[in-house]
Scaffold this active site. Structure first.
Site, PDB file in Angstrom:
ATOM      1  N   GLY A   3       0.829  -1.193   0.000  1.00 14.86           N
ATOM      2  CA  GLY A   3       0.000   0.000   0.000  1.00 14.86           C
ATOM      3  C   GLY A   3       0.866   1.247   0.000  1.00 14.86           C
ATOM      4  O   GLY A   3       1.941   1.276  -0.607  1.00 14.86           O
ATOM      5  N   HIS A  37       5.245   1.293  12.987  1.00 21.19           N
ATOM      6  CA  HIS A  37       4.425   1.882  14.049  1.00 21.19           C
ATOM      7  C   HIS A  37       4.541   0.964  15.262  1.00 21.19           C
ATOM      8  O   HIS A  37       4.623  -0.254  15.129  1.00 21.19           O
ATOM      9  CB  HIS A  37       2.969   1.991  13.574  1.00 21.19           C
TER      10      HIS A  37
END
Length: 349
Positions: free
Chosen positions: A25, A108
């Site tokens: 993505g 993250h």
């Protein structure tokens, strides 16, 4: 905050390894292509067999495999799929498939910081987080520049976890702009707080409240949209480029005076108290538990809220006005969409 640049990074550490990127993505395509263009010996994109992104990755000259196929040979694996799907991926595939001593990377800190993923003790676990969307990570790299990156180490089984994270960050362009060292906890908690209290939750609520206040007072919705949403980009671009000083230098004296005299009437001590409550909920793991529980039951509340928000009058007015400004779509990033209202509602369902 300690910072590093290309001169501080040994890119050969990652260049000679077999790197797997899970996902293709926004971030996935940028990481994979930048690593490939930086001369990494082996870059594989791991995607489900039915993924529509497989052909895109192949067309870009990348090797594509399923996660199960790619993981068994990975020296380094970067997980770039949504937070809520990462735990299942690790438990179902990576825990057993990753070779001993591999490096497990994240962009993250969510799943590691909140112990949703508990990696094997032989793995290095680190974070490389570009501070920009994937299309910018890619375009800046292609322009010979880079986007600043954060790195952090959660588990250093080999003694080289930090050096490998620096190497990876430099190869995707981060060393050109600067690589800053943080921790999984600091990155995760500040990121969630920023999204919820300011960048997404705070801004969305403020814009809607302003729009509703003007419309309820009898002003035309189109005027409310322009003044409370459309012109927001002009201010944000100035803030992004030069902080409050540039923004205040660039606006009229009238607007600057209003900034000084009205802003603190809206964002009050009560607002900051609520912000502290939000931060505490993040720090104590309440938000993470609530979000993961929502996913375990199929996201019913999340999807219902999404539908309601997509049907807000500001979206109908905005879709109509944006149709008058075709340059907005032409300037949108690779992963942005200018969606007419009916499609937005349909997608939300």
């Amino acid at each position: 905050m300690q910072s590093f640049y290309d001169k501080d990074c040994d890119t050969s550490l990652i260049k000679n390894k077999r790197v797997v990127i899970v996902g293709y993505g926004s971030q996935g395509h940028a990481h994979a292509l930048n690593l490939h263009d930086s001369g990494v010996k082996s870059v594989t994109v791991a995607l489900p067999a039915d993924s529509k992104s497989r052909e895109k990755a192949r067309a870009a000259g990348l090797t594509v495999k399923t996660v199960e196929e790619a993981a068994v040979d990975a020296d380094v694996i970067m997980v770039l799929i949504p937070d809520e799907t990462q735990r299942a991926l690790y438990q179902d595939v990576l825990h057993d498939k990753l070779p001993k001593g591999a490096t497990l990377l994240f962009a993250h800190g969510f799943n590691i910081h909140f112990n949703l993923i508990q990696p094997r003790s032989d793995l290095d676990v680190a974070m490389v987080a570009p501070k920009g969307p994937g299309h910018l990570v890619r375009s800046e790299y292609q322009a010979g520049k880079g986007v600043p990156c954060l790195i952090a180490v959660a588990q250093d089984a080999s003694g080289n976890a930090k050096a490998n994270a620096l190497s990876y960050a430099a190869l995707i362009g981060g060393g050109r702009a600067g690589i800053l060292q943080t921790s999984f906890a600091e990155e995760c908690e500040t990121d969630l707080f920023g999204e919820q209290a300011v960048l997404c939750g705070g801004v969305s609520a403020l814009v809607k409240a302003g729009f509703e206040t003007l419309v309820e007072a009898g002003y035309q919705p189109e005027m409310a949209y322009f003044e409370c949403l459309h012109e927001l980009k002009l201010i944000v671009d100035l803030l992004y480029s030069g902080g409050f000083n540039l923004m205040r230098y660039s606006i009229s004296n009238t607007a600057e005076y209003g900034d000084y005299t009205v802003g603190e009437r809206l964002i009050t001590d009560a607002t900051k108290a609520e912000m502290r409550k939000v931060l505490t909920e993040i720090q104590e793991g309440k938000f993470a538990r609530d979000w993961m529980q929502e996913n375990q039951v199929g996201q019913p509340s999340f999807k219902a809220i999404r539908r309601r928000q997509a049907a807000h009058p500001i979206e109908e007015v905005g879709a109509r006005l944006r149709a008058m400004m075709p340059w907005l779509k032409a300037k949108a990033g690779d992963n942005a969409q200018v969606v007419p209202m009916p499609e937005a509602v349909k997608k939300a369902g």
